[in-house]
Motif scaffolding. Structure first.
Motif, PDB file in Angstrom:
ATOM      1  N   ASP A  88       0.779  -1.208   0.260  1.00  8.65           N
ATOM      2  CA  ASP A  88       0.093  -0.040  -0.051  1.00  8.65           C
ATOM      3  C   ASP A  88       0.904   1.432   0.031  1.00  8.65           C
ATOM      4  OD1 ASP A  88      -2.435  -1.557  -0.048  1.00  8.65           O
ATOM      5  OD2 ASP A  88      -2.670  -1.475   2.130  1.00  8.65           O
ATOM      6  N   ARG A  91       1.691   1.121  -6.750  1.00  8.07           N
ATOM      7  CA  ARG A  91       0.672   1.988  -6.063  1.00  8.07           C
ATOM      8  C   ARG A  91       0.522   3.149  -6.908  1.00  8.07           C
ATOM      9  NH1 ARG A  91      -4.065   1.920  -3.348  1.00  8.07           N
ATOM     10  NH2 ARG A  91      -4.474   3.934  -2.497  1.00  8.07           N
ATOM     11  N   ARG A 124      -5.863   6.771  -8.152  1.00  8.66           N
ATOM     12  CA  ARG A 124      -6.529   5.985  -9.021  1.00  8.66           C
ATOM     13  C   ARG A 124      -7.924   5.424  -8.152  1.00  8.66           C
ATOM     14  NH1 ARG A 124      -3.592   0.501 -10.964  1.00  8.66           N
ATOM     15  NH2 ARG A 124      -3.437   0.005  -8.566  1.00  8.66           N
ATOM     16  N   GLU A 171     -10.973   3.445  -6.893  1.00  7.50           N
ATOM     17  CA  GLU A 171     -11.081   2.407  -5.754  1.00  7.50           C
ATOM     18  C   GLU A 171     -11.372   1.123  -6.779  1.00  7.50           C
ATOM     19  OE1 GLU A 171     -13.275   2.373  -2.226  1.00  7.50           O
ATOM     20  OE2 GLU A 171     -13.014   4.338  -2.137  1.00  7.50           O
ATOM     21  N   GLU A 227     -10.284   0.444  -9.753  1.00  4.40           N
ATOM     22  CA  GLU A 227      -8.946  -0.043 -10.263  1.00  4.40           C
ATOM     23  C   GLU A 227      -8.183  -0.760  -9.663  1.00  4.40           C
ATOM     24  OE1 GLU A 227      -8.302   3.214 -13.874  1.00  4.40           O
ATOM     25  OE2 GLU A 227      -8.164   4.020 -11.629  1.00  4.40           O
ATOM     26  N   ASP A 228      -8.243  -0.304  -8.167  1.00  2.00           N
ATOM     27  CA  ASP A 228      -7.309  -1.048  -7.052  1.00  2.00           C
ATOM     28  C   ASP A 228      -8.100  -2.172  -6.981  1.00  2.00           C
ATOM     29  OD1 ASP A 228      -5.584   1.121  -6.519  1.00  2.00           O
ATOM     30  OD2 ASP A 228      -6.731   2.200  -5.028  1.00  2.00           O
ATOM     31  N   ARG A 229      -9.166  -2.442  -7.000  1.00  3.16           N
ATOM     32  CA  ARG A 229      -9.861  -3.902  -6.873  1.00  3.16           C
ATOM     33  C   ARG A 229      -9.488  -4.684  -7.995  1.00  3.16           C
ATOM     34  NH1 ARG A 229     -13.774  -4.602  -2.764  1.00  3.16           N
ATOM     35  NH2 ARG A 229     -13.527  -6.977  -3.652  1.00  3.16           N
ATOM     36  N   GLN A 269      -6.723  -4.371  -9.798  1.00  3.97           N
ATOM     37  CA  GLN A 269      -5.415  -4.812  -9.437  1.00  3.97           C
ATOM     38  C   GLN A 269      -5.200  -5.872  -8.581  1.00  3.97           C
ATOM     39  OE1 GLN A 269      -2.916  -2.308  -7.055  1.00  3.97           O
ATOM     40  NE2 GLN A 269      -1.320  -2.344  -8.829  1.00  3.97           N
ATOM     41  N   GLN A 270      -5.981  -5.919  -7.465  1.00  4.81           N
ATOM     42  CA  GLN A 270      -5.740  -6.941  -6.482  1.00  4.81           C
ATOM     43  C   GLN A 270      -6.318  -8.402  -7.186  1.00  4.81           C
ATOM     44  OE1 GLN A 270      -4.482  -6.956  -3.518  1.00  4.81           O
ATOM     45  NE2 GLN A 270      -4.592  -9.089  -3.786  1.00  4.81           N
TER      46      GLN A 270
END
Length: 390
Positions: free
Chosen positions: A205, A352, A356, A358, A360-362, A364-365
């Motif tokens: 993170d 990171r 971006r 949220e 897109e973060d999901r 990525q995960q």
């Protein structure tokens, strides 16, 4: 002076091509803007594809590389406080990569050129290609206040992103593609034992990190930093503290720290210039393309250019076959764009990104979760990491 091939740029690409051609009786000269000491002071990547290592052996420059290089059959991805192994050897059909510093590789190439009496000119100022679309191109440069002319059959521009070669192609012919990433890598070289026998890519993170090595007594570490940061903003203590924050506890506890012997920040960029040839000029390496260092494709992409150029020039001089020279740009770019895709994918997967969504973060995960639970996804990664065939 008259030679068959004039090579602009005395980095590993130019030296390797010169060495390969010399061994086949093709006369070359290498013009380098800086001194040999300056070239050898550059700290660059050291992960070599198996194809690149094979090319070094063909150039009779692989003895020390094979003796001192570290064979790596996999690497780790650190995420959520744990380590997940990517088995390159298993998923690529038995291939691996070789960790051997670019500085050492360049030194080996210089020594090989010296042994064969290769023509390498350093501190060549105002290098300029001329008459590229004629059948008699030439290159001029200045040395000690004198202008010297090199007549040649072909010119190879291996002089990097800021070199003169790409700028010699008319703007209405050249098309450039570029993506600039909103961060850089702060890298530290230290004379310490590596924290791991394999590379560790870190998704955290706080930002990306990488634990790499040059040998069992020389370590190379990186952390993602904002583009606004400067090297002076980061003391050694601050760097080590931030690196430890991003590593899993079991890795951070084993980290041996020490004074940095080199520290720099590299901005991340993807770049491709098309075409890679114009008349009798052929571009190679960073003169034509750049990738983020995430997937270790930069030097290896340059090696594929040299492979194609070497064989194309060989066919021309040995059998009068010019099909390789005519098709060089298209063939090289086909592989380059695959390397671009892979480097972009690894960069998007592990870094990171500021501002971006949220969503897109999901994604990525989810992409990382899929990679770590799918043998098919790991085979695709391994195939690209060890190097696509030339």
């Amino acid at each position: 002076m008259k030679v068959q091939v004039c090579i602009i740029g005395g980095g590993p690409s130019g030296l390797l091509l010169s060495q390969l051609l010399h061994l086949k009786g093709i006369d070359t000269i290498v013009l380098e803007k800086y001194s040999r000491d300056h070239v050898l002071a550059r700290i660059r990547a050291g992960v070599l594809e198996h194809g690149f290592a094979k090319l070094m052996r063909e150039a009779q420059c692989g003895e020390r590389m094979d003796r001192e290089g570290e064979i790596h059959r996999g690497f780790e991805i650190a995420h959520d406080g744990v380590l997940s192994k990517i088995d390159l050897h298993k998923h690529s059909g038995g291939n691996s990569v070789l960790v051997y510093g670019q500085t050492e590789l360049t030194r080996d190439l210089y020594e090989a050129r010296d042994q064969l009496g290769g023509k390498v000119v350093h501190n060549a100022e105002d290098v300029t290609p001329h008459d590229l679309t004629s059948d008699r191109p030439y290159v001029t440069y200045r040395s000690n206040g004198e202008t010297i002319r090199i007549d040649c059959d072909y010119i190879v521009g291996a002089d990097g992103f800021h070199g003169v070669s790409r700028r010699s192609i008319p703007k209405d012919v050249l098309r450039e593609y570029e993506k600039v990433y909103p961060f850089g890598w702060l890298g530290v070289l230290s004379r310490t034992k590596p924290v791991s026998p394999e590379l560790i890519y870190v998704k955290h993170d706080r930002g990306f990190a990488l634990c790499s090595l040059r040998s069992q007594v020389l370590s190379r570490y990186y952390i993602q930093v904002p583009l606004a940061d400067k090297v002076e903003d980061w003391s050694d203590d601050a760097f080590w503290a931030e690196l430890k924050r991003r590593l899993p506890e079991q890795v951070a506890g084993c980290l041996i720290t020490g004074p940095s012997i080199e520290k720099s920040i590299a901005p991340l960029r993807s770049f491709v210039a098309e075409p890679m040839s114009y008349g009798r000029l052929f571009l190679a390496g960073d003169a034509a393309h750049i990738v983020p260092p995430t997937g270790a494709r930069g030097l290896n992409s340059a090696a594929s250019d040299i492979y194609y150029l070497y064989h194309a020039l060989l066919a021309h001089y040995q059998s009068g076959d010019d099909s390789g020279l005519k098709g060089y740009s298209a063939k090289a770019l086909a592989r380059i764009w695959k390397a671009q895709r892979f480097s972009w994918w690894m960069t998007m997967l592990l870094h990171r990104f500021p501002d971006r969504l949220e969503y897109e973060d999901r994604l990525q995960q989810t992409e990382l979760d899929y990679l770590l639970t799918s043998e098919t996804a790991q085979r695709l990664l391994a195939e690209n990491y060890v190097g696509l065939p030339f």
